[in-house]
Design a protein around this motif. Structure first.
Motif, PDB file in Angstrom:
ATOM      1  N   GLU A  33      50.762  37.823  34.673  1.00  0.00           N
ATOM      2  CA  GLU A  33      51.858  38.591  35.369  1.00  0.00           C
ATOM      3  C   GLU A  33      51.533  38.603  36.743  1.00  0.00           C
ATOM      4  O   GLU A  33      51.715  40.047  37.196  1.00  0.00           O
ATOM      5  N   PRO A  34      51.343  37.884  37.705  1.00  0.00           N
ATOM      6  CA  PRO A  34      51.221  38.236  39.006  1.00  0.00           C
ATOM      7  C   PRO A  34      52.432  38.893  39.667  1.00  0.00           C
ATOM      8  O   PRO A  34      53.370  38.410  39.445  1.00  0.00           O
ATOM      9  N   MET A  35      52.138  39.955  40.490  1.00  0.00           N
ATOM     10  CA  MET A  35      53.220  40.630  41.272  1.00  0.00           C
ATOM     11  C   MET A  35      53.316  40.182  42.732  1.00  0.00           C
ATOM     12  O   MET A  35      51.924  39.929  43.218  1.00  0.00           O
ATOM     13  N   LEU A  36      54.379  40.611  43.378  1.00  0.00           N
ATOM     14  CA  LEU A  36      54.394  40.159  44.864  1.00  0.00           C
ATOM     15  C   LEU A  36      53.308  40.937  45.573  1.00  0.00           C
ATOM     16  O   LEU A  36      52.947  42.264  45.437  1.00  0.00           O
ATOM     17  N   GLY A  37      52.579  40.067  46.423  1.00  0.00           N
ATOM     18  CA  GLY A  37      51.598  40.836  47.484  1.00  0.00           C
ATOM     19  C   GLY A  37      50.130  41.254  46.709  1.00  0.00           C
ATOM     20  O   GLY A  37      49.629  41.818  47.380  1.00  0.00           O
ATOM     21  N   GLU A  38      49.946  40.681  45.515  1.00  0.00           N
ATOM     22  CA  GLU A  38      48.620  41.063  44.961  1.00  0.00           C
ATOM     23  C   GLU A  38      47.710  40.212  45.310  1.00  0.00           C
ATOM     24  O   GLU A  38      47.871  39.125  45.884  1.00  0.00           O
ATOM     25  N   ARG A  39      46.407  40.719  45.290  1.00  0.00           N
ATOM     26  CA  ARG A  39      45.151  40.141  45.354  1.00  0.00           C
ATOM     27  C   ARG A  39      44.723  39.392  44.123  1.00  0.00           C
ATOM     28  O   ARG A  39      44.339  39.978  43.229  1.00  0.00           O
ATOM     29  N   ILE A  40      44.516  38.087  43.896  1.00  0.00           N
ATOM     30  CA  ILE A  40      44.142  37.557  42.620  1.00  0.00           C
ATOM     31  C   ILE A  40      43.263  36.423  43.080  1.00  0.00           C
ATOM     32  O   ILE A  40      43.005  35.673  43.781  1.00  0.00           O
ATOM     33  N   CYS A  41      41.974  36.581  42.197  1.00  0.00           N
ATOM     34  CA  CYS A  41      40.749  35.567  41.997  1.00  0.00           C
ATOM     35  C   CYS A  41      41.046  34.542  40.757  1.00  0.00           C
ATOM     36  O   CYS A  41      41.093  35.308  39.735  1.00  0.00           O
ATOM     37  N   VAL A  42      40.740  33.622  41.005  1.00  0.00           N
ATOM     38  CA  VAL A  42      40.481  32.741  39.492  1.00  0.00           C
ATOM     39  C   VAL A  42      39.253  32.038  39.597  1.00  0.00           C
ATOM     40  O   VAL A  42      38.766  31.361  40.680  1.00  0.00           O
ATOM     41  N   LEU A  69      36.068  41.287  46.859  1.00  0.00           N
ATOM     42  CA  LEU A  69      35.855  42.308  45.818  1.00  0.00           C
ATOM     43  C   LEU A  69      37.258  42.822  45.725  1.00  0.00           C
ATOM     44  O   LEU A  69      38.272  42.370  46.576  1.00  0.00           O
ATOM     45  N   ASP A  70      37.403  43.852  44.925  1.00  0.00           N
ATOM     46  CA  ASP A  70      38.768  44.626  44.872  1.00  0.00           C
ATOM     47  C   ASP A  70      39.760  43.785  44.524  1.00  0.00           C
ATOM     48  O   ASP A  70      40.647  44.159  45.167  1.00  0.00           O
ATOM     49  N   GLN A  71      39.898  43.120  43.656  1.00  0.00           N
ATOM     50  CA  GLN A  71      40.846  42.360  43.240  1.00  0.00           C
ATOM     51  C   GLN A  71      41.944  43.061  42.308  1.00  0.00           C
ATOM     52  O   GLN A  71      41.608  43.728  41.451  1.00  0.00           O
ATOM     53  N   ASP A  72      43.133  42.754  42.492  1.00  0.00           N
ATOM     54  CA  ASP A  72      44.088  43.154  41.589  1.00  0.00           C
ATOM     55  C   ASP A  72      43.900  42.722  40.000  1.00  0.00           C
ATOM     56  O   ASP A  72      44.162  43.205  39.147  1.00  0.00           O
ATOM     57  N   CYS A  73      43.704  41.239  40.052  1.00  0.00           N
ATOM     58  CA  CYS A  73      43.749  40.691  39.056  1.00  0.00           C
ATOM     59  C   CYS A  73      42.691  39.409  39.129  1.00  0.00           C
ATOM     60  O   CYS A  73      42.635  38.893  40.243  1.00  0.00           O
ATOM     61  N   VAL A  74      41.851  39.202  38.060  1.00  0.00           N
ATOM     62  CA  VAL A  74      40.863  38.233  37.990  1.00  0.00           C
ATOM     63  C   VAL A  74      41.229  37.391  36.992  1.00  0.00           C
ATOM     64  O   VAL A  74      41.252  37.759  35.872  1.00  0.00           O
ATOM     65  N   ILE A  75      41.341  36.096  36.777  1.00  0.00           N
ATOM     66  CA  ILE A  75      41.867  35.121  35.853  1.00  0.00           C
ATOM     67  C   ILE A  75      40.681  34.242  35.621  1.00  0.00           C
ATOM     68  O   ILE A  75      40.034  33.418  36.580  1.00  0.00           O
ATOM     69  N   HIS A  76      39.720  34.232  34.692  1.00  0.00           N
ATOM     70  CA  HIS A  76      38.506  33.517  34.177  1.00  0.00           C
ATOM     71  C   HIS A  76      38.918  32.427  33.505  1.00  0.00           C
ATOM     72  O   HIS A  76      39.449  32.481  32.330  1.00  0.00           O
ATOM     73  N   ALA A  77      38.435  31.178  34.085  1.00  0.00           N
ATOM     74  CA  ALA A  77      38.674  29.856  33.306  1.00  0.00           C
ATOM     75  C   ALA A  77      37.333  28.952  33.713  1.00  0.00           C
ATOM     76  O   ALA A  77      37.697  27.738  33.385  1.00  0.00           O
TER      77      ALA A  77
END
Length: 339
Positions: A156-165, A215-223
């Motif tokens: 559920e990524p949201m506008l403006g988020e910091r995301i790490c995959v 660091l300090d990511q809103d969401c991290v997706i691990h794959a």
């Protein structure tokens, strides 16, 4: 109608009512086996395969006999034959041409969740026409794209988020590619293999090795499929952030440090698995609609970067130990079938 790509000039050496299929016969061993096909019923299609794709993550576990007994039922592919650990016919990335079947599908290029096999008969409802603007060669990525879509829905990524995959395999790269298209989202694709930087650049996303990751990511997706990647996810996510676990580890235990920031920062760890649609989407979505979306998203030619190699289907028994070995750096390996 989508025109199939050129796939070779070799003719089949067996009658039309026979097929050659790849079977895992023992852990880390496989062979081609010939099987007889039935006559298609009025609601079935006879498909001659053009290409199939190897989904290396899951198929490596199957080929190496690492599917846990507790998951034998849940891990069955739609048209799997045999049983885990072996002998088993497994796979789900097949693109072919319909040579017999309902007029609406006749001579169409279709995608089917079928194992590596040169001809097959399935219900007409089990195939989807490949869009005219998606090459058959690229359509082998449909199952991986479907998995990535489900992962993005769960994240559920949201506008403006910091995301790490974390993990620049095919699924991880596709997740990063999709998230990067959400306005304002900053995406970083992380992998221990620095050569994946070129892939990230081709897909239009930022890249980092683990020591460079933000660091300090809103969401991290691990794959990544590795416990070290999940441990790093816990380090990168910020307070009250969420971690989406897309890896499937197979047999063996995974140790992660839950005694540190996990509780104090109120982190969320959520599993994502393509076999289930997110609950809130089920009233409006089904698997076929999701697969149609996946096929439509393959229009972008940049996604060809995810095909890391191609070989003849007949070579698969010889190539499989290398493709599925621990040292393999393959992304999606495409198999080409003769016409």
């Amino acid at each position: 109608m989508s025109a199939p790509d050129e796939v070779g000039e070799t003719s089949y050496d067996c009658p039309k009512n026979w097929a050659d299929a790849f079977w895992v016969t023992h852990p880390a061993q496989g062979e081609l086996r010939r099987e007889q096909l039935t006559t298609p019923a009025s609601d079935e299609v006879y498909v001659r395969t053009l290409y199939s794709g190897i989904s290396r993550g899951t198929e490596s576990l199957v080929f190496n006999g690492r599917v846990p007994e507790s998951e034998f039922s849940r891990m069955r592919a739609p048209f799997q034959s045999g049983e885990f650990p072996a002998p088993v016919k497994y796979g789900y990335c097949s693109v072919g041409r319909v040579e017999q079947g309902p007029s609406a599908l006749l001579d169409k290029t279709v995608f089917c969740l079928f194992p590596h096999q040169d001809r097959y008969i399935v219900p007409a409802s089990a195939v989807l026409e490949v869009p005219a603007n998606v090459p058959a060669k690229r359509a082998v990525l449909a199952a991986n794209m479907e998995t990535a879509i489900n992962g993005v829905w769960d994240a559920e990524p949201m506008l403006g988020e910091r995301i790490c995959v974390i993990g620049a395999g095919v699924v991880g790269a596709l997740v990063a590619y999709l998230c990067a298209q959400v306005p304002g989202v900053t995406v970083q694709l992380v992998d221990i293999n620095s050569e994946r930087r070129l892939l990230a650049e081709k897909l239009g996303v930022a890249f980092a090795t683990p020591e460079q990751a933000s660091l300090d990511q809103d969401c991290v997706i691990h794959a990544s499929g590795q416990s070290a990647g999940l441990r790093q996810a816990l380090e990168l996510v910020g307070s009250e952030g969420r971690i989406i676990e897309m890896s499937w580890f197979g047999e063996g235990d995974v140790a992660i440090p839950l005694g540190g920031a996990f509780h104090s920062q109120r982190l969320t760890l959520k599993a994502s698995q393509v076999g289930q649609l997110p609950s809130k989407l089920r009233p409006r979505w089904d698997y076929q609609r999701r697969l149609r979306l996946a096929l439509s998203l393959l229009v972008d030619e940049r996604l060809d970067a995810l095909i890391s190699g191609e070989s003849e289907f007949a070579q698969l028994p010889t190539l499989a130990p290398r493709l599925f070995g621990r040292g393999s750096v393959e992304l999606c390996h495409r198999l080409r079938y003769p016409v």
